[in-house]
Design a protein around this motif. Structure first.
Motif, PDB file in Angstrom:
ATOM      1  N   ASP A 135       0.804  -1.227   0.000  1.00  0.00           N
ATOM      2  CA  ASP A 135       0.000   0.000   0.000  1.00  0.00           C
ATOM      3  C   ASP A 135       0.835   1.274   0.000  1.00  0.00           C
ATOM      4  OD1 ASP A 135      -2.350  -1.397  -0.086  1.00  0.00           O
ATOM      5  OD2 ASP A 135      -2.708  -1.276   2.072  1.00  0.00           O
ATOM      6  N   ASN A 136       2.028   1.238   0.596  1.00  0.00           N
ATOM      7  CA  ASN A 136       2.903   2.412   0.673  1.00  0.00           C
ATOM      8  C   ASN A 136       4.030   2.261  -0.334  1.00  0.00           C
ATOM      9  OD1 ASN A 136       1.525   3.603   2.883  1.00  0.00           O
ATOM     10  ND2 ASN A 136       2.537   2.183   4.254  1.00  0.00           N
ATOM     11  N   ASN A 137       3.859   2.823  -1.507  1.00  0.00           N
ATOM     12  CA  ASN A 137       4.858   2.735  -2.568  1.00  0.00           C
ATOM     13  C   ASN A 137       5.672   4.015  -2.573  1.00  0.00           C
ATOM     14  OD1 ASN A 137       3.960   0.134  -4.015  1.00  0.00           O
ATOM     15  ND2 ASN A 137       2.087   1.261  -3.615  1.00  0.00           N
ATOM     16  N   THR A 138       6.917   3.911  -2.137  1.00  0.00           N
ATOM     17  CA  THR A 138       7.772   5.073  -1.898  1.00  0.00           C
ATOM     18  C   THR A 138       8.566   5.422  -3.142  1.00  0.00           C
ATOM     19  OG1 THR A 138       7.942   4.437   0.420  1.00  0.00           O
ATOM     20  CG2 THR A 138       9.582   5.993  -0.408  1.00  0.00           C
ATOM     21  N   PHE A 139       8.563   6.739  -3.488  1.00  0.00           N
ATOM     22  CA  PHE A 139       9.367   7.247  -4.594  1.00  0.00           C
ATOM     23  C   PHE A 139      10.709   7.767  -4.111  1.00  0.00           C
ATOM     24  CE2 PHE A 139       4.929   8.697  -5.707  1.00  0.00           C
ATOM     25  CZ  PHE A 139       4.667   7.691  -6.607  1.00  0.00           C
ATOM     26  N   PHE A 140      10.715   8.388  -2.940  1.00  0.00           N
ATOM     27  CA  PHE A 140      11.888   9.144  -2.482  1.00  0.00           C
ATOM     28  C   PHE A 140      11.897   9.171  -0.961  1.00  0.00           C
ATOM     29  CE2 PHE A 140      13.898  13.074  -1.108  1.00  0.00           C
ATOM     30  CZ  PHE A 140      14.982  13.227  -1.954  1.00  0.00           C
ATOM     31  N   GLU A 143      11.861  14.806  10.571  1.00  0.00           N
ATOM     32  CA  GLU A 143      13.246  14.566  10.159  1.00  0.00           C
ATOM     33  C   GLU A 143      13.378  13.496   9.079  1.00  0.00           C
ATOM     34  OE1 GLU A 143      15.979  13.900  13.346  1.00  0.00           O
ATOM     35  OE2 GLU A 143      15.237  15.590  14.503  1.00  0.00           O
ATOM     36  N   TYR A 144      12.282  12.886   8.670  1.00  0.00           N
ATOM     37  CA  TYR A 144      12.330  11.773   7.725  1.00  0.00           C
ATOM     38  C   TYR A 144      11.380  12.065   6.570  1.00  0.00           C
ATOM     39  CZ  TYR A 144      12.423   6.886   6.166  1.00  0.00           C
ATOM     40  OH  TYR A 144      12.587   5.734   5.448  1.00  0.00           O
ATOM     41  N   LEU A 145      11.923  12.548   5.467  1.00  0.00           N
ATOM     42  CA  LEU A 145      11.125  12.928   4.300  1.00  0.00           C
ATOM     43  C   LEU A 145      10.822  11.689   3.465  1.00  0.00           C
ATOM     44  CD1 LEU A 145       9.969  15.102   2.378  1.00  0.00           C
ATOM     45  CD2 LEU A 145      12.243  15.246   1.362  1.00  0.00           C
ATOM     46  N   HIS A 146       9.546  11.492   3.127  1.00  0.00           N
ATOM     47  CA  HIS A 146       9.182  10.396   2.243  1.00  0.00           C
ATOM     48  C   HIS A 146       8.018  10.822   1.347  1.00  0.00           C
ATOM     49  CE1 HIS A 146       7.015   9.882   6.053  1.00  0.00           C
ATOM     50  NE2 HIS A 146       6.044   9.300   5.379  1.00  0.00           N
ATOM     51  N   LEU A 147       8.127  10.460   0.079  1.00  0.00           N
ATOM     52  CA  LEU A 147       7.109  10.750  -0.927  1.00  0.00           C
ATOM     53  C   LEU A 147       6.537   9.418  -1.379  1.00  0.00           C
ATOM     54  CD1 LEU A 147       9.153  13.329  -3.033  1.00  0.00           C
ATOM     55  CD2 LEU A 147       7.773  13.746  -1.000  1.00  0.00           C
ATOM     56  N   GLN A 148       5.206   9.268  -1.298  1.00  0.00           N
ATOM     57  CA  GLN A 148       4.601   7.969  -1.554  1.00  0.00           C
ATOM     58  C   GLN A 148       3.322   8.059  -2.368  1.00  0.00           C
ATOM     59  OE1 GLN A 148       3.999   6.771   2.540  1.00  0.00           O
ATOM     60  NE2 GLN A 148       5.741   5.381   2.453  1.00  0.00           N
ATOM     61  N   TRP A 149       3.045   6.958  -3.069  1.00  0.00           N
ATOM     62  CA  TRP A 149       1.750   6.704  -3.689  1.00  0.00           C
ATOM     63  C   TRP A 149       1.092   5.619  -2.849  1.00  0.00           C
ATOM     64  CZ3 TRP A 149       1.160   2.084  -7.093  1.00  0.00           C
ATOM     65  CH2 TRP A 149      -0.162   1.913  -7.497  1.00  0.00           C
ATOM     66  N   ARG A 196       1.221  10.943  -0.647  1.00  0.00           N
ATOM     67  CA  ARG A 196       1.660  11.389   0.673  1.00  0.00           C
ATOM     68  C   ARG A 196       2.996  12.112   0.544  1.00  0.00           C
ATOM     69  NH1 ARG A 196       1.694   7.117   5.179  1.00  0.00           N
ATOM     70  NH2 ARG A 196      -0.409   7.948   5.416  1.00  0.00           N
ATOM     71  N   PHE A 197       3.077  13.272   1.192  1.00  0.00           N
ATOM     72  CA  PHE A 197       4.295  14.064   1.328  1.00  0.00           C
ATOM     73  C   PHE A 197       4.584  14.024   2.818  1.00  0.00           C
ATOM     74  CE2 PHE A 197       6.021  18.591   0.123  1.00  0.00           C
ATOM     75  CZ  PHE A 197       7.304  18.206   0.455  1.00  0.00           C
ATOM     76  N   GLY A 198       5.400  13.057   3.228  1.00  0.00           N
ATOM     77  CA  GLY A 198       5.559  12.786   4.642  1.00  0.00           C
ATOM     78  C   GLY A 198       6.824  13.337   5.250  1.00  0.00           C
ATOM     79  N   PHE A 199       6.672  13.840   6.471  1.00  0.00           N
ATOM     80  CA  PHE A 199       7.806  14.300   7.277  1.00  0.00           C
ATOM     81  C   PHE A 199       7.967  13.407   8.502  1.00  0.00           C
ATOM     82  CE2 PHE A 199       6.797  18.910   5.824  1.00  0.00           C
ATOM     83  CZ  PHE A 199       7.275  18.623   4.561  1.00  0.00           C
ATOM     84  N   PHE A 205      13.381   5.439  -5.188  1.00  0.00           N
ATOM     85  CA  PHE A 205      12.878   4.078  -5.326  1.00  0.00           C
ATOM     86  C   PHE A 205      12.060   3.889  -6.583  1.00  0.00           C
ATOM     87  CE2 PHE A 205      13.616   4.458  -0.849  1.00  0.00           C
ATOM     88  CZ  PHE A 205      13.981   3.182  -0.444  1.00  0.00           C
ATOM     89  N   SER A 206      11.919   2.615  -6.958  1.00  0.00           N
ATOM     90  CA  SER A 206      11.008   2.215  -8.011  1.00  0.00           C
ATOM     91  C   SER A 206      10.293   0.960  -7.551  1.00  0.00           C
ATOM     92  CB  SER A 206      11.767   1.914  -9.299  1.00  0.00           C
ATOM     93  OG  SER A 206      10.903   1.354 -10.249  1.00  0.00           O
ATOM     94  N   ALA A 207       8.977   0.998  -7.566  1.00  0.00           N
ATOM     95  CA  ALA A 207       8.196  -0.191  -7.237  1.00  0.00           C
ATOM     96  C   ALA A 207       7.593  -0.713  -8.530  1.00  0.00           C
ATOM     97  CB  ALA A 207       7.110   0.151  -6.220  1.00  0.00           C
ATOM     98  N   GLY A 208       8.384  -1.417  -9.296  1.00  0.00           N
ATOM     99  CA  GLY A 208       7.876  -1.948 -10.568  1.00  0.00           C
ATOM    100  C   GLY A 208       8.778  -1.588 -11.721  1.00  0.00           C
ATOM    101  N   THR A 209       8.269  -0.853 -12.674  1.00  0.00           N
ATOM    102  CA  THR A 209       9.017  -0.536 -13.887  1.00  0.00           C
ATOM    103  C   THR A 209       9.591   0.863 -13.802  1.00  0.00           C
ATOM    104  OG1 THR A 209       7.557  -1.960 -15.152  1.00  0.00           O
ATOM    105  CG2 THR A 209       8.878  -0.400 -16.393  1.00  0.00           C
ATOM    106  N   TRP A 210      10.839   0.995 -14.140  1.00  0.00           N
ATOM    107  CA  TRP A 210      11.533   2.280 -14.096  1.00  0.00           C
ATOM    108  C   TRP A 210      11.729   2.766 -15.520  1.00  0.00           C
ATOM    109  CZ3 TRP A 210      17.290   2.954 -14.561  1.00  0.00           C
ATOM    110  CH2 TRP A 210      17.659   4.269 -14.311  1.00  0.00           C
ATOM    111  N   HIS A 211      11.361   3.996 -15.777  1.00  0.00           N
ATOM    112  CA  HIS A 211      11.523   4.603 -17.085  1.00  0.00           C
ATOM    113  C   HIS A 211      12.595   5.682 -16.984  1.00  0.00           C
ATOM    114  CE1 HIS A 211       7.951   2.625 -18.684  1.00  0.00           C
ATOM    115  NE2 HIS A 211       7.484   2.783 -17.486  1.00  0.00           N
TER     116      HIS A 211
END
Length: 141
Positions: A39-44, A54-60, A68-71, A130-136
């Motif tokens: 459910d938490n697919n992280t890009f960065f 203190e913990y930046l995470h960008l997720q679909w 989600r633009f998480g701190f 990160f890439s969860a699947g196919t990277w272009h």
């Protein structure tokens, strides 16, 4: 396209990518795949500690197609169905260090504008893309 099998690119312990105490934006094109691994697919991510602001995470979030633009425990979340599986979307995450506002944009529409107090503190301990699947990869036109 190259399959990374859910892998990631580590940018290591590099203070050149220090997003703490600055205004920044991260832009990407995403095409969420069908049947994601979780459910938490992280890009960065940036940060080596899971401490608040203190913990930046960008997720679909694939369970409801939100972003989600998480701190860490101080997150900005869009509503449901803002991106579609199998469809390209241009996503931009911005943070203004002066005003402490974080924004999430999809296809040139601001979907979320949220104040943080305190703002993003950040750490530069670790930065991964990160890439969860196919990277272009980027291609020269």
């Amino acid at each position: 396209s190259n399959s990374m099998g859910g892998g990631y690119i580590s940018l290591g312990d590099d203070s050149d990518i220090d997003l703490s105490g600055v205004t920044f934006g991260i832009s990407m094109w995403i095409k969420p795949g069908d049947n994601p691994p979780n459910d938490n697919n992280t890009f960065f991510i940036q940060g080596g500690t899971t401490s608040i602001n203190e913990y930046l995470h960008l997720q679909w979030k694939s369970n409801n197609d939100s972003l989600r633009f998480g701190f860490y425990s101080d997150d900005v979340n869009t509503g449901s169905d803002v991106v579609s599986q199998g469809t390209w979307s241009h996503v931009v995450f911005t943070y203004d260090d002066v005003t402490n506002y974080a924004d999430i944009w999809v296809d040139n529409v601001r979907l979320k504008h949220q104040y943080h107090d305190p703002g993003y503190i950040g750490t530069t301990t670790l930065t991964n893309i990160f890439s969860a699947g196919t990277w272009h990869p980027f291609r020269e036109l």
